[in-house]
Scaffold this motif. Structure first.
Motif, PDB file in Angstrom:
ATOM      1  N   HIS A 269      44.725  32.847  37.066  1.00 20.19           N
ATOM      2  CA  HIS A 269      43.299  33.101  36.918  1.00 20.19           C
ATOM      3  C   HIS A 269      42.834  34.058  38.015  1.00 20.19           C
ATOM      4  O   HIS A 269      43.250  33.955  39.175  1.00 20.19           O
ATOM      5  CB  HIS A 269      42.514  31.798  36.992  1.00 20.19           C
ATOM      6  CG  HIS A 269      42.856  30.821  35.905  1.00 20.19           C
ATOM      7  ND1 HIS A 269      42.231  30.816  34.681  1.00 20.19           N
ATOM      8  CD2 HIS A 269      43.784  29.828  35.858  1.00 20.19           C
ATOM      9  CE1 HIS A 269      42.745  29.869  33.919  1.00 20.19           C
ATOM     10  NE2 HIS A 269      43.687  29.244  34.613  1.00 20.19           N
ATOM     11  N   THR A 270      41.951  34.964  37.646  1.00 17.10           N
ATOM     12  CA  THR A 270      41.449  35.995  38.554  1.00 17.10           C
ATOM     13  C   THR A 270      39.923  35.990  38.522  1.00 17.10           C
ATOM     14  O   THR A 270      39.320  35.869  37.451  1.00 17.10           O
ATOM     15  CB  THR A 270      41.965  37.385  38.150  1.00 17.10           C
ATOM     16  OG1 THR A 270      43.394  37.342  38.077  1.00 17.10           O
ATOM     17  CG2 THR A 270      41.562  38.430  39.174  1.00 17.10           C
ATOM     18  N   VAL A 271      39.325  36.147  39.705  1.00 20.93           N
ATOM     19  CA  VAL A 271      37.871  36.205  39.840  1.00 20.93           C
ATOM     20  C   VAL A 271      37.520  37.440  40.660  1.00 20.93           C
ATOM     21  O   VAL A 271      38.160  37.711  41.690  1.00 20.93           O
ATOM     22  CB  VAL A 271      37.315  34.933  40.517  1.00 20.93           C
ATOM     23  CG1 VAL A 271      35.830  35.091  40.823  1.00 20.93           C
ATOM     24  CG2 VAL A 271      37.536  33.713  39.627  1.00 20.93           C
ATOM     25  N   SER A 272      36.528  38.193  40.210  1.00 21.15           N
ATOM     26  CA  SER A 272      36.059  39.357  40.947  1.00 21.15           C
ATOM     27  C   SER A 272      34.721  39.023  41.599  1.00 21.15           C
ATOM     28  O   SER A 272      33.816  38.472  40.957  1.00 21.15           O
ATOM     29  CB  SER A 272      35.899  40.564  40.014  1.00 21.15           C
ATOM     30  OG  SER A 272      34.965  40.276  38.985  1.00 21.15           O
ATOM     31  N   LEU A 273      34.600  39.351  42.890  1.00 22.30           N
ATOM     32  CA  LEU A 273      33.397  39.087  43.671  1.00 22.30           C
ATOM     33  C   LEU A 273      32.884  40.414  44.207  1.00 22.30           C
ATOM     34  O   LEU A 273      33.602  41.095  44.950  1.00 22.30           O
ATOM     35  CB  LEU A 273      33.701  38.126  44.828  1.00 22.30           C
ATOM     36  CG  LEU A 273      34.399  36.808  44.453  1.00 22.30           C
ATOM     37  CD1 LEU A 273      34.780  36.046  45.704  1.00 22.30           C
ATOM     38  CD2 LEU A 273      33.512  35.965  43.550  1.00 22.30           C
TER      39      LEU A 273
END
Length: 555
Positions: A269-273
């Motif tokens: 899983h990848t999250v962009s901030l």
């Protein structure tokens, strides 16, 4: 009585159904039973194979027991032990001739050959030890196995290949970029070299001269996913987040996030901030899932860390993408703060897209220990990144004393307790012996190992000084180990200077090259100025004066 059309149609359909049932029954049997049925059909049709035989022949003096069924050249000499391997190969080649009628895909064969050439750097079935830092693969740091960390000797692991292919397919389906072949990611030269550097357990400095490309991002995230899979298979805990990619802008964060999206089907899983999105929304997203990968801009990440919405102390893999953009935006201090919070990271990758003093100081603050250099560019600026070049003006008589003075000053600046290696280059061997005697007079002690190696304890640190001449410096195989190089007499050819510059300090970001320059070397002032400007180094005014005087004399 003639039959109607309906009766004929029903009879035809009945025959078709009977044939379909027969085909279905045949296809449902095992391969062994299918082979027996096929053999029976060939026997009934009179089309026996040679091995199924009934091929009787009479015995002969050469074959009295008819062991060869009448074939010639039965008695062949037994192969020796040295020829055993060759005979096996010949046998395999002969057996493959049966399939010569099949059409082979030349593009597939070419791709396989390229893949083997990229990754086949190690011998097959050899037990290797791979030293890694604690955190990347757990405590102990030594893996003893017959396969490489991310795959076999012929290529990457299956999971790594699956990650690359999933990203490749997504790129092709969404037409995000133009690809020439299906295996462009898997056969990427940069990816093969990055895979090799990641096995060394040192930080990586990428000096091709730009921000990360789609292929480079794909390889880094795929290798990180492969490491996570290896740790989970071995029963080790994987801290979240595992990978952090610092990007300079929101657009870059979205681009990297799209490249990582195909890995979600594989459990990553990848999250962009980034700025421009609601802070509360990003905090809720971090609470809902524990992402393995984080793509963020420095200012938003520090804001979330201050709110304790995310913990990056257990990070294992850090990527800093583009120092020049961070410097222009004034975010270098934020990047250094994040680096201080992730000192436990086992692998740090820095993309150095600028070679000036500002970028050099930023790299030195980010990468303190031994490094591995990675670059696909052969330019002088790329190969000499993070190496300071200092040119000193002096007369021919002042060169020996000037060189020793520069050496003393450089050693005084080094406050680290690490071991430093210095190369002192003279013009000829006789002058090298004179310089060695002068160094001994300055307090440098002679080593017991070789006559040209001097050791000195300076400010509680050990500095090893090696004295050599220009003739032998080109033959040295340990040039990459020297952080400090002092050239007393400037080389007669500018190519010699470039060779020293691009071969020194391969495992360090603190390399310094000092050169003494006098009036007799004025003809080389122009080429030297071009090299200094190309590497974004300071150009002394006396060099420009020498160059102007030479230009005026020529006209």
């Amino acid at each position: 009585m003639p039959k109607g059309d309906d009766a004929l149609r029903r009879k035809k359909k009945k025959l078709v159904r009977k044939k379909m049932r027969a085909d279905t029954c045949t296809s449902n049997v095992s391969s062994r039973i299918a082979g027996i049925i096929a053999s029976k059909q060939r026997r009934k049709a009179g089309k026996r194979r040679k091995c199924e035989g009934m091929c009787f022949s009479l015995p002969s003096p050469d074959d009295p027991f008819n062991d060869n069924n009448g074939l010639k050249n039965f008695n062949k000499p037994a192969p020796s032990e040295t020829e055993a391997g060759a005979s096996v190969t010949q046998k395999g080649d002969a057996s493959r001739k049966v399939f010569s009628s099949r059409q082979r895909d030349p593009q597939k064969d070419k791709s396989k050959n390229v893949l083997t050439s990229l990754f086949g750097k190690y011998e097959r079935n050899t037990v290797q030890k791979v030293e890694t830092k604690d955190g990347m693969l757990g405590k102990g740091g030594v893996i003893r196995t017959q396969r490489r960390l991310h795959g076999s000797s012929d290529g990457p692991s299956k999971f790594l290949t699956a990650c690359l292919k999933s990203i490749q397919n997504t790129l092709l389906d969404k037409s995000l970029s133009d690809r020439k072949s299906e295996n462009s990611l898997l056969l990427n030269q940069w990816g093969a070299e990055f895979l090799t550097c990641s096995l060394l357990g040192t930080d990586i400095l990428e000096t091709t001269g730009g921000c990360s490309s789609e292929e480079q991002i794909a390889w880094m995230v795929s290798i990180a996913a492969d490491i996570i899979a290896i740790k989970e298979k071995e029963g080790l805990s994987v801290p979240n987040p595992f990978l952090l990619i610092l990007v300079p802008s929101k657009e870059k964060a979205i681009q990297v996030r799209l490249l990582c999206k195909p890995l979600k089907a594989l459990g990553i899983h990848t999250v962009s901030l980034h700025t421009g999105a609601s802070l509360d929304h990003q905090i809720d997203g971090l609470k809902c899932c524990e992402p393995e990968f984080i793509i963020s801009t420095p200012e938003r990440l520090l804001e979330l860390v201050s709110l304790k919405a995310i913990d990056i102390s257990g990070l294992s893999f850090l990527v800093v993408d583009g120092l020049k953009s961070f410097a222009i935006s004034g975010l270098l201090d934020n990047v250094n703060s994040i680096r201080q919070a992730t000192l436990g990271a086992s692998l740090t990758v820095v993309f150095c897209d600028s070679f000036g003093p500002l970028s050099t100081s930023a790299v030195q603050s980010l990468l303190g220990g031994p490094i591995s250099r990675l670059s696909l560019s052969d330019s002088i600026a790329s190969q000499s990144a993070c190496i300071s070049q200092c040119v000193h003006m002096c007369t021919p008589e002042e060169k020996p004393s000037k060189g020793i003075h520069v050496l003393n000053q450089e050693c005084g600046k080094r406050t680290s307790s690490d071991h430093h290696k210095v190369l002192f280059v003279e013009e000829i061997s006789s002058k090298a012996r004179s310089s060695a005697a002068a160094l001994i007079a300055e307090g440098y002690a002679m080593s017991n190992d070789t006559s040209d190696c001097l050791e000195v304890a300076y400010c509680k640190e050990t500095t090893t000084v090696t004295v050599t001449d220009l003739e032998h410096v080109h033959n040295r195989t340990d040039m990459g180990e020297f952080e400090i190089v002092v050239v007393i007499n400037f080389p007669p050819e500018i190519d010699d200077y470039v060779e020293i510059l691009t071969r020194m300090a391969r495992q360090s970001v603190n390399g310094v090259l000092h050169c003494c320059f006098c009036q007799e070397d004025a003809s080389l002032a122009g080429p030297l100025i071009d090299i200094l400007e190309q590497c974004e180094q300071n150009v002394p005014e006396f060099l420009r004066s020498y160059h102007n005087s030479v230009s005026m004399s020529e006209h």
